[in-house]
Design a protein around this motif. Sequence first.
Motif, short mmCIF file in Angstrom:
data_model
loop_
_atom_site.label_atom_id
_atom_site.label_comp_id
_atom_site.label_asym_id
_atom_site.label_seq_id
_atom_site.Cartn_x
_atom_site.Cartn_y
_atom_site.Cartn_z
N TYR A 170 0.77 -1.26 -0.19
CA TYR A 170 -0.01 -0.14 0.12
C TYR A 170 1.00 1.19 0.03
N ASP A 171 0.51 1.98 -1.06
CA ASP A 171 1.87 3.24 -1.16
C ASP A 171 0.89 4.33 -0.39
N GLN A 172 1.57 4.87 0.64
CA GLN A 172 0.79 5.76 1.62
C GLN A 172 0.76 7.16 0.84
N LEU A 173 1.65 7.48 -0.34
CA LEU A 173 1.59 8.79 -0.98
C LEU A 173 0.64 8.66 -1.89
N LEU A 174 0.47 7.56 -2.79
CA LEU A 174 -0.44 7.52 -3.82
C LEU A 174 -1.93 7.15 -3.17
N LYS A 175 -2.15 6.56 -2.08
CA LYS A 175 -3.04 6.08 -1.47
C LYS A 175 -3.72 4.93 -2.36
N GLU A 176 -2.99 4.08 -2.90
CA GLU A 176 -3.15 2.95 -3.56
C GLU A 176 -2.49 1.71 -3.17
N SER A 177 -3.13 0.41 -3.61
CA SER A 177 -2.57 -0.87 -3.35
C SER A 177 -2.42 -1.47 -4.69
N PHE A 178 -1.29 -2.27 -4.66
CA PHE A 178 -0.65 -2.89 -5.86
C PHE A 178 0.32 -4.01 -5.53
N VAL A 179 0.63 -4.91 -6.56
CA VAL A 179 1.71 -5.81 -6.37
C VAL A 179 3.18 -5.23 -6.77
N GLU A 222 11.15 -1.03 8.28
CA GLU A 222 10.31 -1.35 9.61
C GLU A 222 9.25 -2.57 9.96
N PRO A 223 9.73 -3.81 10.23
CA PRO A 223 9.04 -4.69 10.46
C PRO A 223 7.64 -4.43 11.58
N GLY A 224 6.70 -4.76 11.05
CA GLY A 224 5.41 -4.70 12.23
C GLY A 224 4.19 -5.45 11.54
N HIS A 225 3.31 -5.14 12.30
CA HIS A 225 1.89 -5.77 12.15
C HIS A 225 0.88 -4.47 12.05
N VAL A 226 0.75 -3.80 10.96
CA VAL A 226 0.05 -2.64 10.84
C VAL A 226 -0.84 -2.60 9.75
N HIS A 227 -1.10 -3.42 8.57
CA HIS A 227 -2.18 -3.27 7.84
C HIS A 227 -3.66 -3.72 8.38
N ASP A 228 -3.51 -4.42 9.34
CA ASP A 228 -4.74 -4.91 10.42
C ASP A 228 -4.13 -4.80 11.82
N PHE A 229 -5.09 -5.12 12.56
CA PHE A 229 -4.73 -5.12 14.19
C PHE A 229 -4.67 -6.41 14.63
N VAL A 230 -3.61 -6.50 15.46
CA VAL A 230 -3.60 -7.89 16.19
C VAL A 230 -4.66 -7.78 17.43
N VAL A 231 -5.42 -8.85 17.53
CA VAL A 231 -6.48 -8.92 18.48
C VAL A 231 -6.41 -9.95 19.69
N LEU A 232 -6.07 -9.71 20.86
CA LEU A 232 -5.67 -10.69 22.02
C LEU A 232 -7.02 -10.88 22.76
N SER A 233 -7.53 -12.05 23.01
CA SER A 233 -8.37 -12.33 24.10
C SER A 233 -8.02 -12.10 25.52
N GLU A 290 10.64 10.94 -2.19
CA GLU A 290 9.88 10.41 -1.00
C GLU A 290 9.35 8.89 -1.27
N LYS A 291 9.53 8.02 -0.51
CA LYS A 291 9.17 6.77 -0.21
C LYS A 291 8.41 6.63 0.87
N ASP A 292 7.17 6.02 0.95
CA ASP A 292 6.37 5.59 2.01
C ASP A 292 5.42 4.73 1.82
N VAL A 293 5.81 3.33 1.82
CA VAL A 293 4.94 1.93 1.42
C VAL A 293 4.86 1.07 2.57
N ILE A 294 3.91 0.37 2.59
CA ILE A 294 3.71 -0.76 3.52
C ILE A 294 3.35 -1.94 2.72
N TYR A 295 4.54 -2.75 2.65
CA TYR A 295 4.39 -4.11 2.32
C TYR A 295 3.71 -4.90 3.27
#
Length: 297
Positions: free
Chosen positions: A181-190, A264-275, A201-206
Amino acid sequence: MAIEETETQVILSHPSDSSTNVTILKYGATVFSWKLYGQEQLWLSTAAKLDGSKPVRGGIPLVFPVFGKNESDPLLSKLPQHGLARNSTWEFLGQVKSNPPTVQFGLNPKLSNPEMTKLWSEDFNLILTVELGSDYLKTEIEVENLSSSKELKFNWLFHTYLKIPDIEDTMISNLVGMKLYDQLLKESFVDKHPCVTFHGEKDVIYQNVEADRVIQVVNQGKPVHTVKRVNLPDSVVWNPWIEKSGGMGDFEPKTGYKEMVCVEPGHVHDFVVLSPGEKWTAAQILSKDELKYQAIQ
């Protein structure tokens, strides 16, 4: 001494070579220096605040419980960008291993920034483990939901600033074929490019990057950083370039964008949900491995 504690910092030195060391600020539990054989591996702004007055610009800031600025969740949207972990003074829990030297830091609502816990009153416990190997640095996080009745929803990210010789001669490998997801273009692609290059400038979430993908930062054909992930499906790649750097008061020198890249390794495109009562762990491992090219499977 392998472990040295001051009022504001903790310093680990490797027993086989004291020029390999890591320094962690208690404020934010932020690693702001990691040296291998005397050579700095992390980028730190010369204007970074190390006095606890604001989050550190550089090193490895910790992002929790929200990545960026949330605008939809009724609770998380009250928090500032990147949440409260990097804005809070963590408790130094002490040494847990002597070789490789390993220490832990803890954070919970009683310790965290009171202005922010008023805005986000969830019951959590964080334990950060920092392990200094002779040729690697491992940072591991454990998140526990202390509530007996409510789920805990959060993002996590190691906002890692890597030091490089020159951004225009740098590329990042082994992300070809991954959805982003390209946070500058607001678009998703492979991403079909064989490597990530930088010309602005580069700001993307793989997203959902295959677990065995070894992300490497390569400069003029030579690997300068290797980033491995444990239970972290996403990776943000960021460089602010000229205009964005100029607009950040704590980003110095303004030409510093040439000598850094964030992977930046993370869990950000959705949420972790803990019981209630559940725990979640994840880690990043930074090293300087040999070049490894991974093609599309």
